[in-house]
Scaffold this active site. Structure first.
Site, PDB file in Angstrom:
ATOM      1  N   CYS A 382       0.811  -1.170   0.078  1.00 35.13           N
ATOM      2  CA  CYS A 382      -0.122  -0.036   0.227  1.00 35.13           C
ATOM      3  C   CYS A 382       0.920   1.284   0.181  1.00 35.13           C
ATOM      4  O   CYS A 382       1.475   1.627  -1.040  1.00 35.13           O
ATOM      5  CB  CYS A 382      -0.836   0.020   1.100  1.00 35.13           C
ATOM      6  SG  CYS A 382      -2.286   0.991   0.684  1.00 35.13           S
ATOM      7  N   HIS A 508      -3.350  -5.004   0.301  1.00 34.03           N
ATOM      8  CA  HIS A 508      -3.114  -5.865   1.599  1.00 34.03           C
ATOM      9  C   HIS A 508      -2.967  -7.259   1.728  1.00 34.03           C
ATOM     10  O   HIS A 508      -3.916  -7.742   2.054  1.00 34.03           O
ATOM     11  CB  HIS A 508      -3.661  -5.124   2.862  1.00 34.03           C
ATOM     12  CG  HIS A 508      -3.538  -3.800   2.937  1.00 34.03           C
ATOM     13  ND1 HIS A 508      -2.448  -3.212   4.171  1.00 34.03           N
ATOM     14  CD2 HIS A 508      -4.212  -2.558   2.516  1.00 34.03           C
ATOM     15  CE1 HIS A 508      -2.462  -1.865   4.047  1.00 34.03           C
ATOM     16  NE2 HIS A 508      -3.883  -1.647   2.990  1.00 34.03           N
ATOM     17  N   GLU A 510      -1.358  -9.219   3.722  1.00 36.44           N
ATOM     18  CA  GLU A 510      -1.335  -9.737   4.979  1.00 36.44           C
ATOM     19  C   GLU A 510      -2.772 -10.147   5.610  1.00 36.44           C
ATOM     20  O   GLU A 510      -2.567 -10.959   6.374  1.00 36.44           O
ATOM     21  CB  GLU A 510      -0.421  -8.475   5.954  1.00 36.44           C
ATOM     22  CG  GLU A 510      -1.399  -7.368   5.975  1.00 36.44           C
ATOM     23  CD  GLU A 510      -1.294  -6.085   5.288  1.00 36.44           C
ATOM     24  OE1 GLU A 510      -0.853  -6.540   3.909  1.00 36.44           O
ATOM     25  OE2 GLU A 510      -1.439  -5.018   5.572  1.00 36.44           O
TER      26      GLU A 510
HETATM   27  N1  GLN Z   1      -2.244   6.653   2.505  1.00 36.12           N
HETATM   28  C1  GLN Z   1      -2.288   6.063   1.265  1.00 36.12           C
HETATM   29  C2  GLN Z   1      -3.495   6.192   0.731  1.00 36.12           C
HETATM   30  O1  GLN Z   1      -4.621   6.388   1.329  1.00 36.12           O
HETATM   31  C3  GLN Z   1      -1.849   4.469   1.565  1.00 36.12           C
HETATM   32  C4  GLN Z   1      -2.985   3.720   2.571  1.00 36.12           C
HETATM   33  C5  GLN Z   1      -2.408   2.584   3.121  1.00 36.12           C
HETATM   34  O2  GLN Z   1      -1.153   2.263   3.083  1.00 36.12           O
HETATM   35  N2  GLN Z   1      -3.414   1.874   3.644  1.00 36.12           N
HETATM   36  O3  GLN Z   1      -3.537   5.866  -0.400  1.00 36.12           O
END
Ligand code: GLN
Length: 532
Positions: A382, A508, A510
């Site tokens: 992310c 994600h 994970e």
């Molecule tokens: N801040 C980034 C976004 O909103 C990444 C979000 C995250 O890592 N969950 O896109």
């Protein structure tokens, strides 16, 4: 008919109620029962999505896009249960529903009150787990007995058990039996008092599960049984495990918690099969292939719970590769301050996880540059992927000042930008791109090799994305767009094909890793780490 188990906690918080609930679910599951799980949280946020990771730890995301308590991660990992929006209710969510009904006029003419309107809504939330596909529903009540804010939840479960009839619902109370060093004794009084608090509001636990550091003696079982008004055989010891939280179900099975619960619910025992699980725990404790060290460069490192699923997924990947994964938690601001990269230089692999806001970003970018220049296996998740894109833009494509508009609204090269669908979003709660979305992977990618398929579905939680306007420039500059949304509008995975293993994803992974089934990206990441 679905039977119900309610789990409350007493004496102190952080007793591992979620892990105990998940372990019980796992055992019932492995006895052939279909189990659903749920957590009721007494705080007023509608969901934990608006809380700082320092306050709440990780926000766990379900396939259907709910932002939930991290205990749901334990539920899914231990019991292979699929959580959903029905798996986490907070005071805020319950009140919002009741207040919306009041505004619609559903209680016209009446006074809307905690009892019965709030408690009825809580009971509806509990009943939302009932289905012909669920034999047993386990509901964990957040907080500690005695908290003012959890009272409506306790009153609701009291009523629920009363209404559900004998043998259909039970209460399990998890408590602490502390060891007092100066006295050289373990003490039962705090547990007696905690059960006393429950009794005052009409709840008498059926089972008392005692968290303890030292083994309990017969006298402790007798005392707890007598003064807590619980059958002696239903006072269960849950001693601290030595090596891995995945030992907890094995310990609870040895104490026959699952069998006793089935007896109380008037369900047959069926056979317990946890051989695979035991083998997995053996591998965690005694892996055949030594160990590897992964540097996790994050911005919420001081709170271990902030990256819970990441750490668990790394341990699952260790099991899949029969290797111990040592995790070095590196605060990205610390790395940023250093003149060199000695905090991560000897790591076998580097992982940069998700996050929000500009604090700590230079340290993350520094770690990624180090991984890229030194060919160290890298996994970006992310925000970690977004930082990898920024790093590539600045240091490989020569786009000085390239950034995400999250950190610099006036950057000359907005290589990461707010998603189109997010541009008109004003409210913060539950408005990110959330939950499972499909992704198509390119053949000949490390990701395709890992997944063994080109069609995947992964969970998301973000507002920003790889800016597709820059895509051609990156591809010409050697970055491989290895995965996209089916319409190709969103970049989901990038890879650096010139390196041993450099993969970053917008989703994600994970959240979908399981102890017996490591996530493919984590598995291959650790495999690459083993070759350093
Ligand atoms: N801040 C980034 C976004 O909103 C990444 C979000 C995250 O890592 N969950 O896109």
């Amino acid at each position: 008919m679905t039977k119900h188990i309610f789990i409350t906690g007493g004496v102190v918080s952080s007793l591992g109620k979620g892990i105990t609930a998940a372990s019980l679910a796992m055992l019932l599951n492995h006895r052939g029962y279909r189990v659903a799980m749920q957590k009721l949280d007494p705080y007023i946020n509608v969901d934990p999505g608006t809380m700082s990771p320092y306050q709440h730890g990780e926000v766990y995301v379900t396939d259907d896009g709910a932002e939930t308590d991290l205990d749901l991660g334990h539920y899914e990992r231990f019991a292979e249960i699929k959580c959903s929006k029905a798996s986490n209710f907070t005071t805020g969510r319950i009140y919002s529903t009741v207040i919306a009904k009041e505004r619609r006029g559903e209680f016209l003419g009446g006074t809307v009150q905690v009892i019965p309107h709030i408690t009825d809504e809580i009971k509806r939330a509990i009943l939302s787990l009932d289905s012909p596909d669920v034999d047993i529903a386990i509901t964990e009540i957040g907080g500690t007995a005695g908290d003012i804010e959890s009272l409506p939840f306790l009153e609701a479960i009291r009523q629920f058990k009363h209404e559900s009839g004998l043998g259909n619902s039970i209460f399990i109370h998890l408590t602490l039996v502390p060891y007092i060093k100066a006295a050289g004794e373990i003490k039962t009084k705090p547990s007696q008092q905690s059960v006393g608090i429950l009794r005052e509001i009409g709840i008498i636990p059926d089972v008392l599960v005692c968290r303890t550091e030292k083994p309990m003696e017969d006298e402790h079982f007798c005392k707890l049984a007598l003064f807590c008004n619980i059958l002696k055989e239903l006072v269960i010891e849950e001693r601290d495990v030595q090596n891995s939280i995945y030992e907890v179900p094995i310990e609870l099975a040895a104490q026959k918690l699952d069998i006793k619960v089935l007896d109380l619910l008037r369900l047959e025992h069926k056979e317990l099969d946890i051989e695979n699980w035991k083998q997995m725990v053996d591998t965690v404790i005694n892996p055949a292939n030594g160990d590897v060290t992964v540097a996790v460069v994050g911005k919420y490192i001081s709170l271990k719970d902030a990256y819970k699923s990441i750490y668990e997924a790394l341990s699952h990947a260790g099991v899949a590769n029969d290797v111990r994964v040592n995790i070095r938690m590196v605060e990205s601001e610390e790395l940023e301050k250093m003149t060199d990269c000695s905090l991560i230089a000897d790591a076998d692999a580097i992982l940069v996880p998700g996050g929000f806001g500009d604090r700590g970003i230079p340290g993350k970018i520094k770690a990624i540059k180090y991984a890229r220049e030194n060919n160290i296996p890298f996994l970006g998740i992310c925000l970690g992927m977004q930082c990898a894109v920024i790093e590539y833009a600045r240091n490989v494509l020569g786009l000085t000042g390239a950034d995400s508009t999250e950190f610099d609204a006036n950057t000359p090269y907005p290589v990461i930008d707010l998603m189109l669908a997010q541009k008109k979003v004003c409210e913060k709660g539950g408005t990110m791109r959330l939950g499972a979305y499909p992704c198509i992977i390119k053949t000949d990618s490390k990701s395709a090799r890992a997944y063994g398929t080109l069609n995947i579905s992964e969970r998301h939680r973000h507002r920003y994305e790889f800016n597709s306007v820059c895509r051609q420039q990156f591809e010409e500059g050697g970055l491989f767009i290895a995965g996209t949304s089916p319409d190709e509008s969103l970049v989901e995975i990038i890879e650096n094909p010139g390196l041993k293993w450099f993969v970053a994803c917008q989703f994600h992974p994970e959240f979908k890793s399981r102890p017996l089934q490591a996530h493919p990206l984590f598995r291959d990441f650790i495999k690459a780490a083993m070759t350093k």
